[in-house]
Design an enzyme around this catalytic site. Structure first.
Site, PDB file in Angstrom:
ATOM      1  N   ILE A  69      -3.210   8.205   7.514  1.00  9.51           N
ATOM      2  CA  ILE A  69      -2.255   8.251   6.310  1.00  9.51           C
ATOM      3  C   ILE A  69      -1.683   6.833   6.365  1.00  9.51           C
ATOM      4  O   ILE A  69      -1.141   6.354   7.347  1.00  9.51           O
ATOM      5  CB  ILE A  69      -0.950   9.156   6.647  1.00  9.51           C
ATOM      6  N   CYS A  70      -1.465   6.061   5.032  1.00 11.42           N
ATOM      7  CA  CYS A  70      -0.697   4.892   4.934  1.00 11.42           C
ATOM      8  C   CYS A  70       0.691   5.306   4.560  1.00 11.42           C
ATOM      9  O   CYS A  70       0.830   5.576   3.235  1.00 11.42           O
ATOM     10  CB  CYS A  70      -1.367   4.302   4.110  1.00 11.42           C
ATOM     11  N   LEU A  71       1.457   5.129   5.560  1.00 13.43           N
ATOM     12  CA  LEU A  71       3.190   5.637   5.262  1.00 13.43           C
ATOM     13  C   LEU A  71       3.946   4.703   6.006  1.00 13.43           C
ATOM     14  O   LEU A  71       3.554   4.812   7.235  1.00 13.43           O
ATOM     15  CB  LEU A  71       3.096   7.284   5.264  1.00 13.43           C
TER      16      LEU A  71
END
Length: 163
Positions: free
Chosen positions: A86-88
């Site tokens: 996840i890109c967060l």
């Protein structure tokens, strides 16, 4: 080390007694370093009705380092890659990220669920999906709904990654 265990025990209790909306999370056995979570797709989104399984790994230096969270369920999303990463920014350390020790597993899962419902195409892991989201929204929505129906309809974690 004892403070970390106490904090994680407190977080477990919080997750059990007052979980975030649409989220269920529990430790894997007696292990406070590995958690399983289920996010329910938010109504009114392309992920509505979906049951998304996640894995949350708590590092030894938590809460000074963020947990590692990944989707075990395949999901069509600009900020989630085929390995479930996840890109967060909340999952990254400063200066590129916004992790702070005041965050916890509950706040992380709330943020992941919000990201699922509201993709950020300006910071994608999957650039092709981000472009589709921005410029061919009907096609993106159709594919995301199709993947949700195919991969995120079972409570059984064994069904989450078929084909």
């Amino acid at each position: 080390m004892a403070q970390r265990v106490k904090r994680l025990q407190k977080e477990c209790q919080q997750l059990k007694e007052s979980p975030p909306a649409g989220v269920t999370c529990w430790p894997e056995g007696d292990n406070l370093e590995l958690f399983r979570a289920v996010l329910r797709g938010e109504e009114g989104t392309v992920y509505s009705g979906g049951i998304f399984h996640l894995e949350v790994e708590v590092p030894e230096r938590y809460p000074f380092l963020p947990p590692k969270v990944r989707f075990l369920t395949k999901v069509y999303h600009p900020n989630i890659d085929s390995a479930g990463r996840i890109c967060l920014d909340l999952l990254k350390m400063p200066p590129s990220g916004s992790w702070r020790p005041l965050h916890n597993i509950s706040s992380v899962l709330t943020s992941v669920r919000l990201l699922l419902s509201s993709p950020n195409p300006d910071d994608p892991l999957m650039t092709d999906i981000a472009e589709e989201y921005q410029f061919q929204r009907p096609q993106y929505e159709a594919t995301a709904k199709e993947w949700t129906a195919k991969f995120a309809q079972s409570d059984d974690p064994e069904d989450r990654q078929s084909s």
